[in-house]
Design an enzyme around this catalytic site. Structure first.
Site, PDB file in Angstrom:
ATOM      1  CB  ILE A  92      26.848  15.318   1.736  1.00 21.52           C
ATOM      2  CG1 ILE A  92      28.066  15.745   2.557  1.00 21.52           C
ATOM      3  CG2 ILE A  92      26.820  13.807   1.536  1.00 21.52           C
ATOM      4  CD1 ILE A  92      28.006  15.355   3.991  1.00 21.52           C
ATOM      5  CB  CYS A  93      24.783  13.029  -2.086  1.00 28.90           C
ATOM      6  SG  CYS A  93      23.945  12.047  -3.338  1.00 28.90           S
ATOM      7  CD  GLN A  94      18.205  15.765  -2.981  1.00 24.47           C
ATOM      8  OE1 GLN A  94      18.199  15.453  -1.785  1.00 24.47           O
ATOM      9  NE2 GLN A  94      17.111  15.772  -3.707  1.00 24.47           N
TER      10      GLN A  94
ATOM     11  N   GLY B 181      24.819  18.579  -1.871  1.00 28.81           N
ATOM     12  CA  GLY B 181      25.864  19.331  -2.573  1.00 28.81           C
ATOM     13  C   GLY B 181      25.262  20.113  -3.729  1.00 28.81           C
TER      14      GLY B 181
END
Lengths: 399, 301
Positions: free
Chosen positions: A162-164, A166
């Site tokens: 998720i986000c960073q 990811g």
């Protein structure tokens, strides 16, 4: 001369006088309404509220320094054959996935019979300031993956970032492809060479060395201030005007406070990790160019050959589509899919509308590729309910 | 300062000089009225102690006068003839107060320019005027005060004094940078207010009813403000000012930290530097242990 000046000032003040008059006239004409509003607001604010977040029970199964591994188990029988690990960003907390009953990705996964692990990066302190990307990805993450694989006596797992988190997952998968069976990236920045988000514009002009020298670990409050400045009119004014307008609505206030608790629960960022992240990604854009090195090893995106699902938000102001949509084209996978939802960076996880699309899509996609359910034939992109760019091949995944 | 500015500043200079002269006369007359052992001490050496005043007091006064003279020589202003400390004050004060005075003039100039524009019907936003004033203050600071803070320090405490001066200097620079940044941040808000005003005027001109309630005004204002912010935040001016503010903050925090470390050296508290060194050792040791652990595990397999 004086009269002219007075005329100008009067012109300037005109609209405000008028607005003030209207406002006071409205108030005076509706005194009873105003009184009721204030009384209700007071009642709401003085009532006991359930504003706790991340209330779904979990078990901490692994701990290393400040990092914890949470394990969520459904009440029903688990359906996945391979373990499933979720990696959240170090900016803000993973509690966002379990904000409240009915708006919880955790709840959606558990209801579908998925058991899963989630990394809690904890709150870095001064002693964590020297931790690098290598320490987080080849250190903590790899140790956690090894722990899970050993526990399940299996050779690979499903990884969702998720986000960073990811971005970390992409790097990890490229460096340890044998340990990842399927990869899901959500609102994950991989291309940083875009002006679509102000964050990219500012980060490029930042001197990370100065910030690190100044603060050591980058305070969460500074990060949050930066996020607020991305849209001060809405995030610093309009949001709270909206709160005042609805302060007499108990459910609204409860949800609002819960969200505030999550937004401003921001751990500091380890100094060296921040320095590397800004330099290697925002300034040099090394990942998508296949030029990144972590722990002395090249991060080659072509080594990502397992099935990949890449989900992002059309209206994401932090990680815009332009930061996400190049990734699929750069990896070696044949079974790969881009999914662009009509939502923003946080809305993708918490909005009621997206709850019906985001969670179920991941569950279906994973179960199909885990061999639990038969894979549905691909629908043509145009008929899909959301904007979607699919490059998936109708072939058994990862096999 | 050009000729015109000089002419403009003349009355103010004269005013300052006359004020200094008046205050000096006051101290001169007060000094002559002082009783023994201080009394009898005339501002003019040699005349002191005539009425049986303390000789040592006279000597001290003389010595003080000599120090004053030496100081004046240091600043390249040799004083000829007999030195009269009190009567020399106007010149000295004039020199010392020069930075303040020129700053005041600069501010006044900026203010008058703003006033002229208002009189001419050119309405200048408050944010613009404030920005100009801040710029003027920063310019003046750079030209005048900063040099004072950067004067070389001498002696045993040289290093400590330098750090105190640097902290003051960097603090002022940071405050200046922050003020400039905040002013830039306020411009979209002010612009949005003006846009609301213009919209109402426009509606009135067209014979339409103005917006009916405060909510409609607010919605219009917030929309305009958001648009203005989106434009502003992509300008190089904004990025540069933000960068300068962060840089100024960095510079200030670094020197402040050094100053605190000086102070903490005398206290039984470890400094940030001590702790960082310790943490670095701990980090490297842990990393090494973890690597060895992994190696051992792989051998066991």
């Amino acid at each position: 001369m004086k009269d002219e000046k007075q005329g100008n000032l009067s012109d300037m003040m005109g609209p405000f006088k008028m607005a003030g008059n209207l406002m006071f006239a409205g108030m005076a004409g509706d005194t009873a309404k105003l009184y009721n509003y204030l009384r209700d607001a007071l009642n709401v604010l003085l009532s006991p509220m359930k504003t706790d977040i991340a209330t779904t029970p979990y078990e901490v199964v692994y701990e290393e320094d400040r990092v914890k591994l949470k394990y969520y188990k459904p009440d029903t029988e688990t359906r996945l054959k391979h373990p499933f690990l979720i990696v959240y960003a170090q900016v803000n907390r993973e509690t966002m996935l379990d904000l409240q009953p009915g708006r919880s990705v955790v709840e959606t996964f558990l209801r579908a019979g998925l058991d899963f692990y989630m990394i809690d990066w904890g709150y870095p302190t001064r002693k964590d300031r020297y931790l690098t990307l290598d320490d987080h990805i080849n250190g903590y993450m790899d140790n956690i993956v090894d722990f899970i694989l050993e526990k399940h006596n299996i050779s690979s797992l499903h990884l969702m970032g998720i986000c960073q988190g990811g971005t970390f997952s992409v790097i990890y998968t490229a460096l340890h492809p044998a340990k990842v069976k399927n990869l899901i990236t959500t609102v994950t920045p991989t291309n940083f060479d875009t002006d679509a988000s102000l964050l990219n514009v500012w980060a490029r002009s930042l001197n990370p060395d100065e910030l690190v020298d100044t603060y050591g670990n980058i305070p969460g409050d500074i990060m949050n201030l930066g996020f607020l400045l991305l849209n001060p009119a809405r995030l610093m004014i309009d949001k709270y005007v909206g709160f005042l307008e609805n302060v007499n609505n108990f459910d609204f206030v409860e949800n609002f406070v819960r969200m505030e608790r999550w937004i401003f629960d921001s751990p500091d960022l380890p100094a060296e990790t921040f320095r590397e992240f800004i330099t290697n990604f925002y300034k040099k854009n090394l990942l998508i160019k296949n030029e990144l090195e972590i722990g002395g090893k090249k991060v080659d995106l072509k080594k990502i050959t397992m099935p990949v699902l890449n989900i992002y938000g059309k209206y994401d102001h932090l990680v815009p589509p332009a930061a996400c949509d190049q990734f699929i084209g750069k990896i070696g996978s044949k079974d790969k899919e881009d999914l662009c939802l009509d939502t923003g960076h946080i809305g993708i996880y918490v909005s009621s509308k997206t709850q019906k699309e985001f969670g179920p899509k991941i569950i279906r996609w994973l179960l199909e590729r885990d061999g639990v359910v038969k894979k549905a034939p691909q629908k043509p992109a145009a008929k899909k309910p959301v904007a979607k760019k699919s490059q998936a091949k109708a072939k058994a995944p990862g096999k | 300062m050009n000729k015109e500015e000089k002419e403009k500043s003349m009355p103010q200079d004269a005013l300052l000089e006359s004020w200094i002269s008046a205050s000096t006369d006051f101290w001169k007359s007060t000094a002559s009225m002082w009783p023994a052992p201080f009394g009898g001490i005339s501002p003019v050496p040699g005349e002191a102690g005539k009425e049986g005043g303390d000789k040592s007091a006279e000597d001290s006064w003389k010595m003080l006068s000599e120090i004053w003279q030496a100081l004046f020589n240091l600043i390249n202003k040799p004083v000829t003839g007999e030195f009269h400390p009190v009567s020399s004050l106007p010149e000295w004060m004039l020199k010392a107060s020069q930075p303040l005075w020129s700053g005041h003039l600069l501010f006044q100039k900026q203010w008058m320019e703003g006033e002229e524009k208002v009189s001419a019907g050119e309405l200048e936003g408050f944010a613009n005027v404030a920005q100009k004033m801040t710029k003027a203050w920063l310019e003046m600071y750079e030209k005048e005060f900063r040099q004072i803070l950067n004067m070389p320090q001498l002696g045993l405490t040289r290093g400590y004094q330098e750090r105190v001066n640097q902290t003051i200097e960097k603090f002022i620079q940071f405050q200046g940078g922050l003020t400039e940044f905040m002013q830039i941040l306020l411009t979209p808000m002010e612009k949005a207010y003006n846009q609301v005003g213009a919209e109402i005027k426009n509606l009135e001109k067209q014979g339409k009813e103005a917006l009916k309630d405060s909510k409609a005004y607010y919605q219009f204002w917030i929309k305009k403000m958001e648009e203005n912010y989106m434009v502003l935040m992509r300008t190089p001016e904004y990025t540069v000012t933000l960068g300068n503010t962060v840089k100024a903050l960095h510079d200030f925090r670094i020197v402040r930290s050094q100053l605190f470390m000086d102070i903490m050296q005398d206290l039984p508290i470890p400094t940030n530097k001590d702790m960082d060194e310790l943490y670095k050792d701990l980090y490297l040791l842990k990393k090494r242990v973890k690597e060895l652990e992994k190696k051992v595990k792989s051998y066991e397999r």
